[in-house]
Design an enzyme around this catalytic site. Structure first.
Site, mmCIF file in Angstrom:
data_model
loop_
_atom_site.group_PDB
_atom_site.id
_atom_site.type_symbol
_atom_site.label_atom_id
_atom_site.label_comp_id
_atom_site.label_asym_id
_atom_site.label_seq_id
_atom_site.Cartn_x
_atom_site.Cartn_y
_atom_site.Cartn_z
ATOM 1 N N ASP A 52 14.158 3.462 -0.791
ATOM 2 C CA ASP A 52 13.901 2.116 -0.282
ATOM 3 C C ASP A 52 14.237 2.182 1.201
ATOM 4 O O ASP A 52 15.402 2.412 1.573
ATOM 5 C CB ASP A 52 14.797 1.106 -1.021
ATOM 6 C CG ASP A 52 14.659 -0.304 -0.479
ATOM 7 O OD1 ASP A 52 14.115 -0.466 0.641
ATOM 8 O OD2 ASP A 52 15.114 -1.231 -1.158
ATOM 9 N N LYS A 76 4.118 -5.177 13.041
ATOM 10 C CA LYS A 76 3.300 -3.989 13.339
ATOM 11 C C LYS A 76 3.195 -3.770 14.858
ATOM 12 O O LYS A 76 3.087 -2.627 15.314
ATOM 13 C CB LYS A 76 1.920 -4.113 12.692
ATOM 14 C CG LYS A 76 1.959 -4.030 11.161
ATOM 15 C CD LYS A 76 2.481 -2.687 10.663
ATOM 16 C CE LYS A 76 2.317 -2.533 9.150
ATOM 17 N NZ LYS A 76 2.802 -1.240 8.654
ATOM 18 N N SER A 117 -1.238 -1.446 12.249
ATOM 19 C CA SER A 117 -2.362 -2.271 11.782
ATOM 20 C C SER A 117 -3.069 -2.848 13.003
ATOM 21 O O SER A 117 -2.416 -3.109 14.029
ATOM 22 C CB SER A 117 -1.839 -3.416 10.910
ATOM 23 O OG SER A 117 -2.871 -4.362 10.673
ATOM 24 N N TYR A 150 3.697 -10.384 9.922
ATOM 25 C CA TYR A 150 3.121 -9.049 9.699
ATOM 26 C C TYR A 150 2.642 -8.468 11.025
ATOM 27 O O TYR A 150 2.976 -7.340 11.385
ATOM 28 C CB TYR A 150 1.974 -9.137 8.686
ATOM 29 C CG TYR A 150 1.337 -7.808 8.402
ATOM 30 C CD1 TYR A 150 2.047 -6.813 7.732
ATOM 31 C CD2 TYR A 150 0.032 -7.519 8.817
ATOM 32 C CE1 TYR A 150 1.468 -5.572 7.479
ATOM 33 C CE2 TYR A 150 -0.549 -6.298 8.572
ATOM 34 C CZ TYR A 150 0.170 -5.320 7.894
ATOM 35 O OH TYR A 150 -0.398 -4.100 7.648
HETATM 36 N N1 NAP Z 1 -4.388 -2.023 2.901
HETATM 37 C C1 NAP Z 1 -4.663 -2.559 4.088
HETATM 38 O O1 NAP Z 1 -5.611 -3.366 4.231
HETATM 39 C C2 NAP Z 1 -3.860 -2.182 5.299
HETATM 40 C C3 NAP Z 1 -4.362 -2.504 6.564
HETATM 41 C C4 NAP Z 1 -3.630 -2.171 7.703
HETATM 42 C C5 NAP Z 1 -2.435 -1.490 7.568
HETATM 43 N N2 NAP Z 1 -1.968 -1.174 6.310
HETATM 44 C C6 NAP Z 1 -0.678 -0.470 6.226
HETATM 45 O O2 NAP Z 1 -0.832 0.714 5.469
HETATM 46 C C7 NAP Z 1 0.407 1.036 4.800
HETATM 47 C C8 NAP Z 1 0.124 1.344 3.341
HETATM 48 O O3 NAP Z 1 -0.408 0.176 2.739
HETATM 49 P P1 NAP Z 1 -1.271 0.211 1.375
HETATM 50 O O4 NAP Z 1 -2.542 -0.493 1.658
HETATM 51 O O5 NAP Z 1 -1.303 1.576 0.816
HETATM 52 O O6 NAP Z 1 -0.390 -0.777 0.484
HETATM 53 P P2 NAP Z 1 0.375 -0.531 -0.914
HETATM 54 O O7 NAP Z 1 -0.563 0.049 -1.894
HETATM 55 O O8 NAP Z 1 1.046 -1.835 -1.212
HETATM 56 O O9 NAP Z 1 1.435 0.586 -0.516
HETATM 57 C C9 NAP Z 1 2.603 0.284 0.201
HETATM 58 C C10 NAP Z 1 3.710 1.084 -0.392
HETATM 59 O O10 NAP Z 1 4.929 0.782 0.301
HETATM 60 C C11 NAP Z 1 5.933 0.587 -0.701
HETATM 61 N N3 NAP Z 1 7.068 -0.184 -0.212
HETATM 62 C C12 NAP Z 1 7.192 -1.516 -0.043
HETATM 63 N N4 NAP Z 1 8.432 -1.826 0.361
HETATM 64 C C13 NAP Z 1 9.116 -0.650 0.447
HETATM 65 C C14 NAP Z 1 10.436 -0.302 0.781
HETATM 66 N N5 NAP Z 1 11.368 -1.237 1.098
HETATM 67 N N6 NAP Z 1 10.792 1.001 0.757
HETATM 68 C C15 NAP Z 1 9.902 1.948 0.416
HETATM 69 N N7 NAP Z 1 8.644 1.687 0.063
HETATM 70 C C16 NAP Z 1 8.257 0.394 0.079
HETATM 71 C C17 NAP Z 1 5.204 -0.098 -1.832
HETATM 72 O O11 NAP Z 1 5.957 -0.051 -3.045
HETATM 73 P P3 NAP Z 1 5.795 -1.267 -4.102
HETATM 74 O O12 NAP Z 1 4.323 -1.505 -4.283
HETATM 75 O O13 NAP Z 1 6.499 -0.764 -5.323
HETATM 76 O O14 NAP Z 1 6.455 -2.470 -3.459
HETATM 77 C C18 NAP Z 1 3.946 0.754 -1.868
HETATM 78 O O15 NAP Z 1 4.163 1.947 -2.576
HETATM 79 C C19 NAP Z 1 1.331 -0.172 5.027
HETATM 80 O O16 NAP Z 1 2.244 0.142 6.050
HETATM 81 C C20 NAP Z 1 0.391 -1.273 5.504
HETATM 82 O O17 NAP Z 1 1.020 -2.199 6.352
HETATM 83 C C21 NAP Z 1 -2.646 -1.496 5.186
#
Ligand code: NAP
Length: 249
Positions: free
Chosen positions: A61, A169, A142, A165
């Site tokens: 975490d 970022k 992001s 958010y």
């Molecule tokens: N998807 C998009 O549209 C998008 C766009 C721009 C940027 N991003 C960035 O890309 C990255 C990955 O996002 P994703 O789309 O793959 O989302 P995701 O599927 O929700 O993956 C995020 C991961 O981070 C974990 N997490 C949350 N809080 C945490 C903590 N305190 N310690 C350790 N792990 C933690 C989540 O675990 P749990 O699910 O168990 O909470 C999940 O495994 C993020 O930084 C996000 O801001 C995503």
């Protein structure tokens, strides 16, 4: 013989981090999943190793400093060094609130994970990164954190606030700039990546729901992370990029 590339990806038991972990393991990188969800992490390790890759997980975490310290000890004991740190763990909790009524606790949670967590993991892993050949750090940012885009009326999300958010970022981008300067003499490049609006469960989205307009596949979202982590040695430093090229800070 070249040193094995050891890659720690936070929050890599699902979503973009998992796709990156799978792709990078196929390139021969030893993957460590920094995991919040242990059951999902075990499943991810099983899938990667069944495919011939090298992977393990550590409970992490990113907001828990004891776990961050234990994770660095895990990496030190297992590999002695860390080649690539991908600060991927992230959350969005403030939805499309106006800044006028955005809940303060949502803002604080986003900064806690997206910024403070990422900084703590980076500070703690720096001694291991310094022991690696061709180390680098990739921070998941992001386009919502780009000040240049937030002030550009042609940006498709110009009227979409998500202030906490976006601000967290933007802070990640500043983190990238500061660490890139601080680690330049150690030869450790630090870059920000925008995956773009991607088909994951980010923000509690149900991935079985129809994709909203403008949403790309998760594979497209992971592509720039994978590209950056495949560059060993990394020649870019202090950049903010996405699949289409460079973004304004
Ligand atoms: N998807 C998009 O549209 C998008 C766009 C721009 C940027 N991003 C960035 O890309 C990255 C990955 O996002 P994703 O789309 O793959 O989302 P995701 O599927 O929700 O993956 C995020 C991961 O981070 C974990 N997490 C949350 N809080 C945490 C903590 N305190 N310690 C350790 N792990 C933690 C989540 O675990 P749990 O699910 O168990 O909470 C999940 O495994 C993020 O930084 C996000 O801001 C995503």
């Amino acid at each position: 013989m070249a040193q094995k590339v050891v890659t720690l990806i936070t929050g890599a038991e699902k979503g973009l981090g998992l796709l990156a972990a799978k792709a990078l393991s196929k390139e021969g990188q030893a993957i460590i999943i920094g995991a919040l969800d242990e059951a999902a992490a075990k499943q991810a390790v099983t899938e990667i190793t069944a495919d011939g890759g090298e992977a393990s997980y550590v409970n992490l975490d990113v907001t828990n400093h004891d776990q961050v310290k234990k994770a660095s000890q895990y990496v030190a004991d297992k590999y002695r060094y860390l080649t690539i740190l991908i600060n991927n763990a992230g959350i969005v909790t403030d939805g499309p609130h106006s800044p006028v009524d955005i809940p303060m606790d949502a803002l604080r949670k986003e900064f806690d994970v997206n910024f403070f967590g990422s900084v703590d993991v980076t500070q703690t892993m720096v001694p291991l990164l310094k022991k690696a050949e061709n180390a680098q750090i990739i921070n998941l940012s992001s386009n919502m954190g780009s000040l240049g885009l937030a002030t550009d009326p042609s940006f498709p999300f110009y009227n979409f606030y998500s202030m906490g958010y976006g601000a967290s970022k933007a802070a990640v981008n500043f983190e990238t700039i500061c660490f890139s300067k601080a680690l330049k003499d150690d030869g450790i490049p630090v870059n920000s990546v925008n995956p773009g609006f991607s088909d994951t469960a980010f923000g509690g989205r149900n991935t079985n729901d129809p994709k909203p307009a403008g949403m790309q596949s998760a594979e497209e979202g992971a592509a720039q992370i994978i590209k950056m982590a495949s560059h060993n040695p990394q020649t870019d430093n202090a950049t903010f990029s996405e699949n289409a090229g460079q973004l304004p800070w």
